[in-house]
Enzyme design. Structure first.
Site, PDB file in Angstrom:
ATOM      1  N   HIS A 123       0.811  -1.227   0.000  1.00 29.20           N
ATOM      2  CA  HIS A 123       0.000   0.000   0.000  1.00 29.20           C
ATOM      3  C   HIS A 123       0.840   1.271   0.000  1.00 29.20           C
ATOM      4  O   HIS A 123       0.298   2.371  -0.120  1.00 29.20           O
ATOM      5  CB  HIS A 123      -0.935   0.028   1.208  1.00 29.20           C
ATOM      6  CG  HIS A 123      -1.966  -1.059   1.209  1.00 29.20           C
ATOM      7  ND1 HIS A 123      -2.915  -1.189   0.214  1.00 29.20           N
ATOM      8  CD2 HIS A 123      -2.203  -2.090   2.072  1.00 29.20           C
ATOM      9  CE1 HIS A 123      -3.688  -2.239   0.477  1.00 29.20           C
ATOM     10  NE2 HIS A 123      -3.273  -2.804   1.593  1.00 29.20           N
ATOM     11  N   HIS A 176      -6.221  -7.314  -0.521  1.00 25.62           N
ATOM     12  CA  HIS A 176      -6.428  -5.884  -0.784  1.00 25.62           C
ATOM     13  C   HIS A 176      -5.641  -5.446  -2.019  1.00 25.62           C
ATOM     14  O   HIS A 176      -4.543  -5.950  -2.279  1.00 25.62           O
ATOM     15  CB  HIS A 176      -5.966  -5.057   0.414  1.00 25.62           C
ATOM     16  CG  HIS A 176      -6.637  -5.403   1.709  1.00 25.62           C
ATOM     17  ND1 HIS A 176      -6.101  -6.324   2.600  1.00 25.62           N
ATOM     18  CD2 HIS A 176      -7.796  -4.974   2.244  1.00 25.62           C
ATOM     19  CE1 HIS A 176      -6.917  -6.428   3.647  1.00 25.62           C
ATOM     20  NE2 HIS A 176      -7.944  -5.619   3.458  1.00 25.62           N
TER      21      HIS A 176
HETATM   22  C1  OKP Z   1      -3.150  -4.313   4.589  1.00 22.79           C
HETATM   23  B1  OKP Z   1      -2.756  -5.494   3.682  1.00 22.79           B
HETATM   24  C2  OKP Z   1      -9.213  -3.122   9.454  1.00 22.79           C
HETATM   25  C3  OKP Z   1      -9.592  -1.950   8.588  1.00 22.79           C
HETATM   26  C4  OKP Z   1      -8.906  -1.975   7.283  1.00 22.79           C
HETATM   27  C5  OKP Z   1      -6.773  -1.420   6.280  1.00 22.79           C
HETATM   28  C6  OKP Z   1      -6.416  -2.758   5.763  1.00 22.79           C
HETATM   29  C7  OKP Z   1      -4.990  -2.810   5.324  1.00 22.79           C
HETATM   30  C8  OKP Z   1      -4.613  -4.153   4.786  1.00 22.79           C
HETATM   31  N1  OKP Z   1      -9.131  -2.813  10.835  1.00 22.79           N
HETATM   32  N2  OKP Z   1      -7.609  -1.413   7.431  1.00 22.79           N
HETATM   33  O1  OKP Z   1      -3.121  -5.336   2.336  1.00 22.79           O
HETATM   34  O2  OKP Z   1      -3.158  -6.763   4.160  1.00 22.79           O
HETATM   35 ZN    ZN Z   2      -4.306  -7.333   2.624  1.00 22.21          ZN
END
Ligand code: OKP
Ligand code: ZN
Length: 344
Positions: free
Chosen positions: A158, A195
């Site tokens: 990200h 994600h």
């Molecule tokens: C990071 B990776 C959860 C809410 C969502 C962002 C997710 C980030 C994911 N408490 N927060 O891509 O696994």
């Molecule tokens: Zn993720």
């Protein structure tokens, strides 16, 4: 297979993240990497080594120097006013980003795109160690290994040119792709985290020398919401070198496998010399923050499918938050890749 691991990741341990209006305990914790390390050790998959003392000047060719300077100094600045908490933003520019303002709070909102990614006392140490882990793993591929695993955290996909979020500060996979490219290779990145890898997409969006493909939950309903749609195909010379394969909540292996086959065809058509896999295990049905429906039986299939590309492959750990199975699923992908690779 060789794994590179550094316990320096433990220095990044945030307390709380803002999630849908509430401060909740951080989901991205040191226990994640410990769980993967334990499962890898138990599975006897091969040596687990510490990173070399590799230079990380390449960071300045992936991320902007102002951003790097901010990250390096942010916690010290924060601690002077807030001795008992991690640094989190609470205010964002409404219409484009402009220049970072002088205020620390203003800079936090400028550089962070969410409030789920605290900067802690050891974030810089841990995040730079993750880069060293990744670059060291890449060295084993340069030395002729067929595969290597960067067991790192915080994750990276990200993190963009000058922004952080989604638990990510430096884009480990992008750093590897950049380094591999600088060493003369043609590189593809396949992101199988649940994600969308928005940071990776943005870093290579105008480039035709690195192919970026991501399979992920549809941003129409899932984080990171503002990137990851199928029509984001790259820009300028990068047009056609970015591919998003968004899938609906509830997707199980049948739907996932179709997208994976498409992704693998796109990678093969690019004819790369090497592959970087952003390996997220949060596609699992029981993952606490995700809504796909893969089962434990699917991860060996994933590893085997990726191996059919027959490419030197660097696996870089991204997400995966179901602690009881995270290690097992990571091992399942890597072991089945190794077994398939041995027969091809
Ligand atoms: C990071 B990776 C959860 C809410 C969502 C962002 C997710 C980030 C994911 N408490 N927060 O891509 O696994
Ligand atoms: Zn993720």
């Amino acid at each position: 297979m060789i794994t590179v691991y550094s316990e320096a990741h433990q220095q990044h341990h945030g307390a709380a993240e803002l999630d849908r209006g509430r401060l909740v305990p951080c989901v991205e914790q040191p226990a994640r990497a410990e769980a993967v390390l334990q499962a890898l050790t138990a599975a006897n998959l091969g040596p687990i080594v510490s990173p070399d003392d590799v230079p990380i000047d390449i960071l300045a060719r992936v991320h902007e120097v102002g951003y790097l300077h901010f990250l390096k100094t942010a916690f010290t600045r924060w601690r002077q006013v807030h001795p008992d908490s991690d640094a989190l933003p609470y205010c964002w520019p409404p219409s484009g980003r402009g220049h970072p303002p002088p205020s620390l709070y203003g800079q936090l909102g400028h550089y962070a795109y969410d409030a789920g990614t605290p900067i802690t006392a050891g974030t810089w140490e841990a995040a730079t160690a993750a880069v060293r882990v990744t670059l060291s793993a890449l060295r084993h591929l340069h030395a002729g290994a067929r595969m290597a695993f960067a067991l790192c955290r915080p994750p990276g996909h990200h993190a963009g040119p000058d922004y952080y979020g989604g638990y990510c500060f430096f884009n480990n996979a992008a750093v590897a792709a950049q380094a591999w490219t600088e060493a003369g290779a043609r590189v593809a990145i396949l992101d199988v985290d649940y994600h969308h890898g928005n940071g990776t997409q943005d870093l290579f969006y105008r480039r035709d020398d690195v192919l970026v493909i991501s399979i992920h939950a549809d941003p129409a309903e899932e984080y990171p919401f503002y990137w990851g749609h199928a029509d984001e195909r790259g820009e300028g010379p990068g047009r056609g070198y970015n591919h998003n394969l968004p899938l609906p909540w509830g997707t199980g292996w049948t739907g996932y496998r179709e997208a994976l086959d498409q992704a693998l065809s796109l990678v093969a058509a690019f004819k790369p010399d090497g592959l970087v896999v952003s390996l997220g295990l949060d596609t699992y049905a029981q993952d606490p923050i995700a809504r796909f429906a893969l089962t434990s039986d699917d991860y060996p299939l994933l590893g085997r499918a990726i191996a059919t590309l027959n490419l030197p492959t660097l696996f870089v750990l991204e997400g995966g938050y179901h602690l009881a199975t995270l290690g097992h699923h990571t091992v399942a992908v890597l072991r089945s890749f190794a077994l398939q690779a041995a027969t091809s």
